[in-house]
Structure formats: C-alpha cells, structure tokens
Scaffold this motif. Structure first.
Motif, short mmCIF file in Angstrom:
data_model
loop_
_atom_site.label_atom_id
_atom_site.label_comp_id
_atom_site.label_asym_id
_atom_site.label_seq_id
_atom_site.Cartn_x
_atom_site.Cartn_y
_atom_site.Cartn_z
N SER A 1 0.82 -1.21 0.00
CA SER A 1 0.00 0.00 0.00
C SER A 1 0.86 1.26 0.00
O SER A 1 0.46 2.29 -0.55
CB SER A 1 -0.91 0.00 1.23
N SER B 1 7.14 3.93 4.28
CA SER B 1 6.93 2.67 5.01
C SER B 1 6.23 2.92 6.33
O SER B 1 6.66 3.78 7.10
CB SER B 1 8.29 2.00 5.25
N GLN B 2 5.18 2.18 6.58
CA GLN B 2 4.52 2.27 7.88
C GLN B 2 5.46 1.76 8.96
O GLN B 2 5.76 2.45 9.92
CB GLN B 2 3.22 1.44 7.84
N SER B 3 5.90 0.53 8.81
CA SER B 3 6.67 -0.13 9.87
C SER B 3 8.09 0.40 9.98
O SER B 3 8.70 0.35 11.04
CB SER B 3 6.74 -1.63 9.58
N THR C 1 10.34 -2.87 6.59
CA THR C 1 10.16 -3.73 5.42
C THR C 1 11.51 -3.98 4.74
O THR C 1 12.21 -3.03 4.35
CB THR C 1 9.16 -3.08 4.45
N VAL D 1 -3.51 -6.18 9.79
CA VAL D 1 -2.55 -6.43 8.71
C VAL D 1 -2.82 -5.51 7.52
O VAL D 1 -1.90 -4.94 6.93
CB VAL D 1 -2.59 -7.93 8.29
N THR E 1 -3.47 -2.26 5.93
CA THR E 1 -3.26 -0.88 6.40
C THR E 1 -4.41 0.02 5.99
O THR E 1 -5.00 -0.12 4.91
CB THR E 1 -1.94 -0.31 5.85
N LYS F 1 1.95 -8.32 8.62
CA LYS F 1 1.95 -6.88 8.44
C LYS F 1 3.34 -6.33 8.13
O LYS F 1 3.50 -5.45 7.29
CB LYS F 1 1.43 -6.21 9.71
C1 G6P Z 1 2.66 -5.54 4.08
C2 G6P Z 1 1.40 -4.92 4.65
C3 G6P Z 1 0.93 -3.76 3.80
C4 G6P Z 1 2.04 -2.74 3.66
C5 G6P Z 1 3.33 -3.38 3.13
C6 G6P Z 1 4.50 -2.42 3.25
O1 G6P Z 1 2.39 -6.18 2.88
O2 G6P Z 1 0.38 -5.90 4.73
O3 G6P Z 1 -0.19 -3.16 4.39
O4 G6P Z 1 1.63 -1.73 2.79
O5 G6P Z 1 3.67 -4.53 3.89
O6 G6P Z 1 4.75 -2.23 4.62
P1 G6P Z 1 5.40 -0.94 5.23
O7 G6P Z 1 5.48 -1.21 6.70
O8 G6P Z 1 6.75 -0.81 4.60
O9 G6P Z 1 4.52 0.22 4.92
#
Ligand code: G6P
Length: 623
Positions: A316, A361-363, A366, A412, A414, A618
């Motif tokens: 996403s 990146s959310q997390s 990645t 999971v 987003t 996630k």
């Molecule tokens: C996983 C999650 C997604 C997210 C992607 C990238 O596939 O299920 O929702 O967009 O990782 O993760 P990040 O933490 O880098 O945004």
C-alpha cells in the motif's frame, strides 16, 4: 516477520508473554510458542500450531506454566511448514519433534528473520554431531550458539557474537541459557527489536504494542549488538563483546491505541481513526498556514537541489507513491518515478546528482524498502523516509524523516497509516512546489486550507457507512472484481483492489480504465462487479464509457465519484458512492475510505478473519 517477546521480573511470565504475542499476532499467526523458566529450573516449552488462541487454551492462558522469566514467538513460516515441530521456541538439544514440556537443552531461543546460509551451518553442525528435529533456520541458529557456547566455554555474549559473525541474513534473537537463570540474551541484525525497562522488570519485543501497557522506556538495539536482560538491569554489548551504552527513548504512543476499544476488529477501529491520523500528521507539518519541512532537515537548499524523484516502497505504501507521482508532477515540473522496492533493489537504476529518493513505510522495517534505501545511500543520493514507527531501521538510516502520526497500526491491512502517508506526501508536494516557485502564495494557502479540511470530510464519510455495509452484502459471493480509473483515480483503484483481495480473498484487479480493452475485458461476464473510480472530472466521462462497455458484457457497476461531479443516475449504475467535494489532488484521501469499508464488510460477510488474513503478515522483514 514473526513476532518475539521476552519478560524477566517478579511476575509470572507466561501471561505477560501471551498478552504480548496477542499484540504481535499481526506479524504472523501460523503457530506460536513460549518457553518459561522458574528460577534455575529447566525451561518449560509449550508450542502449538495455528493461531495464538490454541496456545492460550493449551496453557490455560499461561496459568499452567510457572516462572518469572520467559520468551515467546508467533510465527509466519519461512523455512518449514507451519507445524508444532517448526514452531518456536527452538532448543539446542533434541526434543522429539513437539518440544512441549521441560527441556534439558543448554540454550532455548526464538527468532524473527531469515538465516540465509543456514544449510551450510546446518551441515557443519551435523558434522559435529548435532541432529535436527525441525526444518527451520532458527533451530540451526540456536544450535550454533550452543556449539560455540560449549566449545569455548566463553559465556553467552561471546557465543552470540561468534554466531553473529557466522550467520548471514536477518535476525532478532532472544535466548535463555540454562546456566544463567533469570536472564534473557538478545541480539539483532536487520529485524526489529526493542528492549523495554520497567520497574524491577524488563521486556523485549519486535514492536512497541507488545510492551506499551507495561513501560514506555525503551532502547533500540542496533545491528550486531547484543544485550543481557535482567529484571533490574539491561547491559548492551558490541560485536567485540565490549560493554556499550545505548540512549533510553520514550514511546509517545497512547497505550489505548493498541487495544480494540470496543470495535469488532482492529481494521474497523483503524478505519475510524483515520480522521485523527490525518489531522495529527497535518498538525505535525503545518503551523501558521505554512508547511515546515525544514524541521526534518529539508531546507530550501535541499529542495532546490532536487531535479528528479524516485519514490520507492512496497504494498500500500507503493500505492501512496503512485498517487504522489501524479500530485508532484501536477504541481511541479519535477519528474517522478515510482518503484517497487523489491525491483529497485536489484535493478540498475541511474541515480545522478539531483536524484532524490523517497521511501515510504509504515513499519520502517520492510526488508525490501530498507535495502532500497541502502542502495540509494550507497549511490550517494539523499533519502527522505516517510515512516510511522519512530526509531525503526528505515527512520534511523534515512537522511531525512517525515513521521506520519497514525499511532500503532495493528490490522494487517493498512488503513490509517496509508491515509497519513497520503497527507504527508501531499504536504511535501505542496511545499516543494511553492518553494520552487511553481505555485503562488495564494494557491499555496488554498492547498493548505483544503488539506486541513480532509479529516472532517473523512469523518463525514464514516458517518454514512451503513449504505456500504448493505451493498457489501450483495457482492460478498463474488468471485472476481475489477477496479478501474484513470490518473489519480487509478492509484486509488490499486489500493481499493488490494484491500478487497487481501482480506476478502475475492480475486480482484486494478486496471487503468483505458487498458481494459487490451485484454482484461475478456474476463468480464454476467454479474462481475466493476468499480469505477471517477473523482477526476477531466477523465470522468472516459472512465464512465469504459464502465458502460463492461455493463454491455454483463457487469454490475459501482461508481465512486465526488459529490461535485456525480454520474447521471439513469439506471446504468447499480450502486453509486459519492465523497465530499475537495480540490481534486486530495480526492484520493476521501475516495479510499468507502473502498476500505467495502472490503471490510465484504470480509466480515464472508466470515473471514479480517485482521489476520491468510498467508500475510503486516511487517515483511524477509525478501
Ligand atoms: C505488508 C502490509 C501492507 C504494507 C506493506 C509495506 O504487505 O500488509 O499493508 O503496505 O507490507 O509495509 P510498510 O510497513 O513498509 O509500509
């Protein structure tokens, strides 16, 4: 992926570990296990396959395991199928497959990551007399630690350091040594790991939500560092085994935000938190009607130096990149390329003076995005990270960081982090445009004003969700869906389609509307649902014509427009959704909300586990 936790203190560990694992289940949920020690006794290991609930039931929510020191794991399988034998914790001895009960091994451990040279290490260990009960790389890692520990009699930290020198890949590792009761040892390379300090108790976890209700005082352990964790002290070491000190950080997140708070699912709760996530992100970047990028180091000089932008991300976050490409290119004359991090990292991409890389990146963990960031930095180009998790690897390694203010995101799929990323990228684009003289001050103020109204408009859409809930019950038995649109609308189709397929398991594709006729239209048959996203007035009619072409082949049509430009209601469309009017560059932030709700309710109607869809995790910390 996978989630790890650890606790040492005065309380019973098992319940705390299980509770922590519940918060990390979004990271993996095909099997789980804990190992708990009561003083100097051997560790009790309990493992189950399937979701965490099985482990909770087996341990009577931790009540039937006694001890105040322990580690736990929730797994997303990499090496070896999901099974009890492959579940963590793993032990250095032989445990006849199931690994349930007291173990006599000298080392027991849990691991998040991948050991790339595990086959070679396994062969070496087998030649030294070790045998293996699982297919995992983790068992190899634990046995390698045991090998060095027993061979050299050098103590846990040195054994871990020797292992770190030999193991290639990524790991967040937590270990207990039989000879060292009431101590947990941890080490890290490229997988997330935080260590929490409480009052007479200490914690470790892959992510903040697992420990948030116990403490806000944390340490971010770095690559190739290790730690000895005791109830009253935490000691850090470098790869030479020398003691080092790490700064203590405070987590600002509200502990309630990691709880479901009365909602049936985290996803629904997080969908409803989007107004707040967008509002907070806006407030962190805008003051006195001006966008302040200089606070994260993006001075006028830096912005002036940009001649071309590469946006790199996964999932996403990559869709946010696609949207921002349209926005930046419509507000400036700076060319933007959007790359999937997993492709970017292995391709020869010319990066020159003037190239500016943005990773989203959310997390912040990645693996592919982190590798892309490193590649850009090796090429000497500046990197801006748009990240949600403070202190994450990507945030630490980027030259500039814009934090999204979404708070912890657990589901999971987003939603709120995605919306916060859109806001951050919109504001970046507006500031870049203004500072480079592409828009007037009046236009600049107008865009900021429009952006400030988005949270309230998002909340307005959420108030009318019943209609979507009703309509989703009519599409729940679909087997295939298409999302079509042009320009910015196409970028929203990408996200709407991904949301639908990942949580409802309905096959779904996003297509640039004009491309449909080049092949995909052959898949349209009686009853196929086609969602047309048509918020961009200049291309609305063109996309609508493509929808009518689908209708002529039996499709059922959903039209998603802005209130300002609805499609004429003459019976062509089966269901129409409108979002409040806004300047068109911001309509993706509004149009995505009904699509999230549609996916959510479809998944609920199909009786699926919305927050933990099959095969996904996630935070994807493996390639
Ligand atoms: C996983 C999650 C997604 C997210 C992607 C990238 O596939 O299920 O929702 O967009 O990782 O993760 P990040 O933490 O880098 O945004």
């Amino acid at each position: 992926m996978c989630g790890i936790v650890g606790y040492v203190g005065k309380k019973q560990a098992a319940g705390i570990l299980l509770d922590g694992l519940r918060k990390l289940e979004y990271r993996g949920y095909d099997s789980a296990g804990i190992a708990v020690r009561n003083g100097a006794e051997n560790a009790q290991v309990v493992k189950t396959s399937g979701k965490l609930q099985a482990l909770i039931e087996k341990t009577e929510n931790g009540r039937n395991i006694c001890g105040t020191c322990g580690i736990g794991h929730t797994r997303w399988a990499t090496h070896g199928v999901p099974s009890v034998a492959n579940a963590h914790p793993h032990v250095s001895g032989n445990c006849a497959g199931t690994g349930n009960g007291p173990v006599e091994s000298s080392v027991v451990g849990v691991h998040n990551g991948i050991i790339e040279n595990y086959a070679e290490l396994k062969a070496k260990l087998m030649s030294k007399g070790y045998s293996f009960y699982s297919e995992t790389d983790t068992e190899v890692l634990v046995k390698l630690v045991d090998y060095y520990y027993n061979k050299y009699r050098i103590g846990p930290i040195d054994a871990i350091n020797r292992t770190m020198v030999r193991a290639r890949g990524s790991y967040a590792l937590a270990l207990m040594f039989t000879d060292y009761p009431n101590q947990i040892y941890a080490a890290r390379k490229d997988s997330p790991l935080i260590i929490g300090k409480g009052d007479g108790e200490s914690f470790l976890a892959s992510d903040v939500p697992a420990i948030l209700k116990h403490t806000r005082r944390v340490y971010y352990i770095q690559n190739h560092q290790s730690a000895r964790i005791e109830a009253d002290s935490i000691t850090f070491f470098d790869l030479n085994g020398d003691e080092i000190s790490l700064p203590e950080a405070t987590i600002e997140w509200d502990s309630q935000s990691a709880e479901r708070g009365g909602y049936e699912h985290f996803m629904l709760k997080e969908i409803h938190e989007q107004g707040m996530a967008v509002r907070n992100t806006f407030a962190s970047m805008v003051r006195n009607q001006a966008i302040h990028l200089e606070e994260c180091g993006l001075t006028q000089n830096v912005l002036n130096g940009i001649s071309h932008i590469d946006v790199v991300a996964c999932g996403s976050a990559w869709h946010v990149g696609v949207t921002s490409q349209y926005v930046i290119e419509s507000l400036t004359d700076i060319p933007v390329r959007v790359e999937l991090a997993s492709e970017f990292r292995y391709r020869n991409i010319p990066m020159n003076k003037g190239t500016f890389v943005i990773v989203i990146s959310q997390s912040g963990e990645t693996a592919d995005t982190l590798a892309a960031l490193r590649k850009a930095k090796e090429s000497g180009v500046p990197v801006l990270a748009v990240v949600n998790v403070v202190g994450s690897s990507i945030a630490r390694e980027a030259d500039y960081v814009l934090y999204t203010m979404a708070g912890p995101e657990i589901s999971v799929a987003t939603t709120k982090a995605y919306s916060a990323q859109l806001m951050a990228m919109d504001l970046f684009a507006i500031q870049l445009s203004y500072s480079r003289g592409f828009i007037t001050e009046e236009k600049y103020k107008y865009y900021i004003e429009e952006a400030s109204r988005l949270p309230q408009k998002i909340e307005q859409i959420l108030k009318n969700k019943e209609k979507l809930q009703w309509f989703s019950s009519r599409i729940s038995s679909q087997t295939s869906m298409f999302f079509i649109g042009r320009g910015l609308d196409y970028s929203i189709c990408l996200e709407g389609s991904l949301k639908m397929k990942e949580i409802s398991y309905i096959h779904s594709e996003a297509y640039a509307a004009g491309e449909l006729k080049h092949g995909t239209i052959s898949l349209i048959e009686d009853g196929t649902v086609v969602v047309g996203v048509m918020t961009e007035s200049s291309v609305l009619e063109k996309t609508f014509s493509n929808m009518i072409e689908c209708k002529a082949r039996g499709a059922r049509l959903i039209a998603l427009t802005s209130e300002e430009h609805p499609v004429s209601d003459d019976g062509e469309v089966d269901f129409q959704i409108s979002v409040p009017a806004s300047d068109e560059i911001f309509l993706p932030s509004l149009a995505v909300i009904p699509l999230q709700l549609l996916s959510y309710y479809t998944s609920v109607n199909r009786g699926l586990d919305v927050d933990k869809p099959r095969n996904l995790a996630k935070s994807v910390t493996v390639e």
